[in-house]
Design a protein around this motif. Structure first.
Motif, PDB file in Angstrom:
ATOM      1  N   GLU A 259       0.701  -1.296  -0.017  1.00  0.00           N
ATOM      2  CA  GLU A 259       0.078  -0.059   0.069  1.00  0.00           C
ATOM      3  C   GLU A 259       0.898   1.287  -0.093  1.00  0.00           C
ATOM      4  N   ASP A 260       2.008   1.301   0.722  1.00  0.00           N
ATOM      5  CA  ASP A 260       2.703   2.492   0.906  1.00  0.00           C
ATOM      6  C   ASP A 260       3.781   2.480  -0.236  1.00  0.00           C
ATOM      7  N   MET A 261       4.427   1.685  -0.614  1.00  0.00           N
ATOM      8  CA  MET A 261       5.493   1.762  -1.502  1.00  0.00           C
ATOM      9  C   MET A 261       5.373   1.101  -2.820  1.00  0.00           C
ATOM     10  N   GLY A 262       3.973   0.396  -2.964  1.00  0.00           N
ATOM     11  CA  GLY A 262       3.890  -0.093  -4.181  1.00  0.00           C
ATOM     12  C   GLY A 262       4.471  -1.287  -4.884  1.00  0.00           C
ATOM     13  N   THR A 263       4.769  -2.020  -3.800  1.00  0.00           N
ATOM     14  CA  THR A 263       5.676  -3.305  -4.047  1.00  0.00           C
ATOM     15  C   THR A 263       4.562  -4.276  -5.033  1.00  0.00           C
ATOM     16  N   THR A 264       5.161  -4.818  -5.857  1.00  0.00           N
ATOM     17  CA  THR A 264       4.116  -5.882  -6.484  1.00  0.00           C
ATOM     18  C   THR A 264       4.851  -7.085  -6.660  1.00  0.00           C
ATOM     19  N   TRP A 265       6.222  -7.272  -6.580  1.00  0.00           N
ATOM     20  CA  TRP A 265       6.725  -8.585  -6.332  1.00  0.00           C
ATOM     21  C   TRP A 265       7.355  -8.805  -5.134  1.00  0.00           C
ATOM     22  N   PHE A 266       7.318 -10.209  -4.808  1.00  0.00           N
ATOM     23  CA  PHE A 266       8.054 -10.566  -3.498  1.00  0.00           C
ATOM     24  C   PHE A 266       8.916 -11.710  -3.868  1.00  0.00           C
ATOM     25  N   VAL A 267      10.045 -11.907  -3.700  1.00  0.00           N
ATOM     26  CA  VAL A 267      10.978 -12.910  -4.205  1.00  0.00           C
ATOM     27  C   VAL A 267      11.754 -13.488  -2.956  1.00  0.00           C
TER      28      VAL A 267
ATOM     29  N   GLN B 105      26.972 -21.590  -4.124  1.00  0.00           N
ATOM     30  CA  GLN B 105      25.692 -21.634  -4.509  1.00  0.00           C
ATOM     31  C   GLN B 105      24.729 -20.674  -3.752  1.00  0.00           C
ATOM     32  N   LEU B 106      24.837 -20.676  -2.251  1.00  0.00           N
ATOM     33  CA  LEU B 106      24.321 -19.892  -1.596  1.00  0.00           C
ATOM     34  C   LEU B 106      24.684 -18.554  -1.657  1.00  0.00           C
ATOM     35  N   ARG B 107      25.984 -18.442  -1.780  1.00  0.00           N
ATOM     36  CA  ARG B 107      26.488 -17.074  -2.006  1.00  0.00           C
ATOM     37  C   ARG B 107      25.909 -16.253  -3.045  1.00  0.00           C
ATOM     38  N   ASN B 108      25.744 -17.202  -4.176  1.00  0.00           N
ATOM     39  CA  ASN B 108      25.105 -16.806  -5.591  1.00  0.00           C
ATOM     40  C   ASN B 108      23.956 -16.355  -5.355  1.00  0.00           C
ATOM     41  N   LYS B 109      23.190 -17.074  -4.539  1.00  0.00           N
ATOM     42  CA  LYS B 109      21.756 -16.625  -4.314  1.00  0.00           C
ATOM     43  C   LYS B 109      21.335 -15.297  -3.674  1.00  0.00           C
ATOM     44  N   THR B 110      22.454 -15.057  -2.668  1.00  0.00           N
ATOM     45  CA  THR B 110      22.363 -13.839  -1.612  1.00  0.00           C
ATOM     46  C   THR B 110      22.532 -12.757  -2.851  1.00  0.00           C
ATOM     47  N   GLU B 111      23.588 -12.730  -3.654  1.00  0.00           N
ATOM     48  CA  GLU B 111      23.860 -11.733  -4.522  1.00  0.00           C
ATOM     49  C   GLU B 111      22.873 -11.605  -5.357  1.00  0.00           C
ATOM     50  N   PHE B 112      22.285 -12.624  -6.048  1.00  0.00           N
ATOM     51  CA  PHE B 112      20.911 -12.779  -7.142  1.00  0.00           C
ATOM     52  C   PHE B 112      19.635 -11.934  -6.339  1.00  0.00           C
ATOM     53  N   MET B 113      19.619 -12.315  -5.164  1.00  0.00           N
ATOM     54  CA  MET B 113      18.361 -11.610  -4.519  1.00  0.00           C
ATOM     55  C   MET B 113      18.697 -10.120  -4.297  1.00  0.00           C
ATOM     56  N   ILE B 114      19.772  -9.849  -3.776  1.00  0.00           N
ATOM     57  CA  ILE B 114      19.921  -8.388  -3.781  1.00  0.00           C
ATOM     58  C   ILE B 114      19.873  -7.578  -5.016  1.00  0.00           C
ATOM     59  N   GLU B 115      20.575  -8.534  -5.880  1.00  0.00           N
ATOM     60  CA  GLU B 115      20.727  -7.746  -7.352  1.00  0.00           C
ATOM     61  C   GLU B 115      19.144  -7.466  -7.905  1.00  0.00           C
ATOM     62  N   LYS B 116      18.157  -8.181  -7.769  1.00  0.00           N
ATOM     63  CA  LYS B 116      17.102  -8.078  -8.371  1.00  0.00           C
ATOM     64  C   LYS B 116      15.844  -7.708  -7.506  1.00  0.00           C
ATOM     65  N   SER B 117      16.351  -7.022  -6.305  1.00  0.00           N
ATOM     66  CA  SER B 117      15.314  -6.088  -5.545  1.00  0.00           C
ATOM     67  C   SER B 117      15.677  -5.034  -5.248  1.00  0.00           C
ATOM     68  N   GLN B 118      14.588  -4.214  -4.686  1.00  0.00           N
ATOM     69  CA  GLN B 118      15.011  -2.840  -4.251  1.00  0.00           C
ATOM     70  C   GLN B 118      14.937  -2.890  -2.925  1.00  0.00           C
ATOM     71  N   GLY B 119      14.634  -3.840  -2.015  1.00  0.00           N
ATOM     72  CA  GLY B 119      14.574  -3.931  -0.415  1.00  0.00           C
ATOM     73  C   GLY B 119      14.498  -5.329  -0.266  1.00  0.00           C
TER      74      GLY B 119
END
Length: 186
Positions: A40-48, A119-133
């Motif tokens: 409602e406040d930030m307009g978030t549409t995707w949660f990963v 593979q877990l480190r890559n997941k961490t990087e990917f999640m941060i890269e693909k999100s704004q929060g």
């Protein structure tokens, strides 16, 4: 803020060993409150998330429930590797597969079964890269599995306008009191 990553503790890190634990509804209610604010406040549409047992799976269930009132939100499951559920107990596998079947997007970052921690480190990087929060149940004093994404989010916050939303032990205590109060009056 269109995309927010979600993480949190595994059940054992919280002392939760079965699906009937009274702490689960409290955690889910805290996620619900924060998710609604993000929508409602930030307009978030995707949660990963990677949908690991515990907070991540519980958050997925809440997101799927929220789709009734917020049909435009989407759930993306980004697995760190193929067959991540292979060694989980059957009830958790069933919960996980139910979430995957309802998710809007599912893919594995590494297209191989588990090989090594990279593979877990890559997941961490990917999640941060693909999100704004990042939204996480997290207690500074206890670290745990959520710390990797939380620490990486803090580094990203120093460089960009990345945002971190924490659900703390105090937040959970207040939510528990609120739920108990509401139960008394229903």
């Amino acid at each position: 803020m269109k995309v927010v990553a979600i993480t949190g503790y595994k059940p054992t890190e919280l002392g939760i060993f079965d699906q009937k634990h009274p702490g689960i509804p409290v955690i889910k209610a805290a996620y619900r409150e924060r998710l609604i604010r993000l929508i409602e406040d930030m307009g978030t549409t995707w949660f990963v998330t990677s949908a690991t047992p515990g907070c991540e799976l519980w958050a997925c269930e809440v997101i799927l429930e929220l789709k009734v009132d917020y049909p435009d939100i989407r759930l993306g499951i980004l697995l760190p590797f193929l067959e991540q559920e292979a060694k989980w107990k059957e009830p958790v596998q069933a919960q996980y597969l139910a979430v995957l079947n309802q998710a809007d997007f599912v893919d594995a970052i590494s297209q191989k079964p588990y090989e090594n921690p990279s593979q877990l480190r890559n997941k961490t990087e990917f999640m941060i890269e693909k999100s704004q929060g990042l939204l996480s149940v997290f207690d500074e004093e206890h670290g745990g599995s959520a710390k990797y994404l939380v620490e990486r989010a803090r580094i990203e916050m120093e460089r960009t306008d990345y945002q971190l939303f924490l659900i703390t032990q105090d937040d959970l205590s207040m939510m528990e009191q609120e739920l108990n109060y509401n139960d008394q009056w229903e």
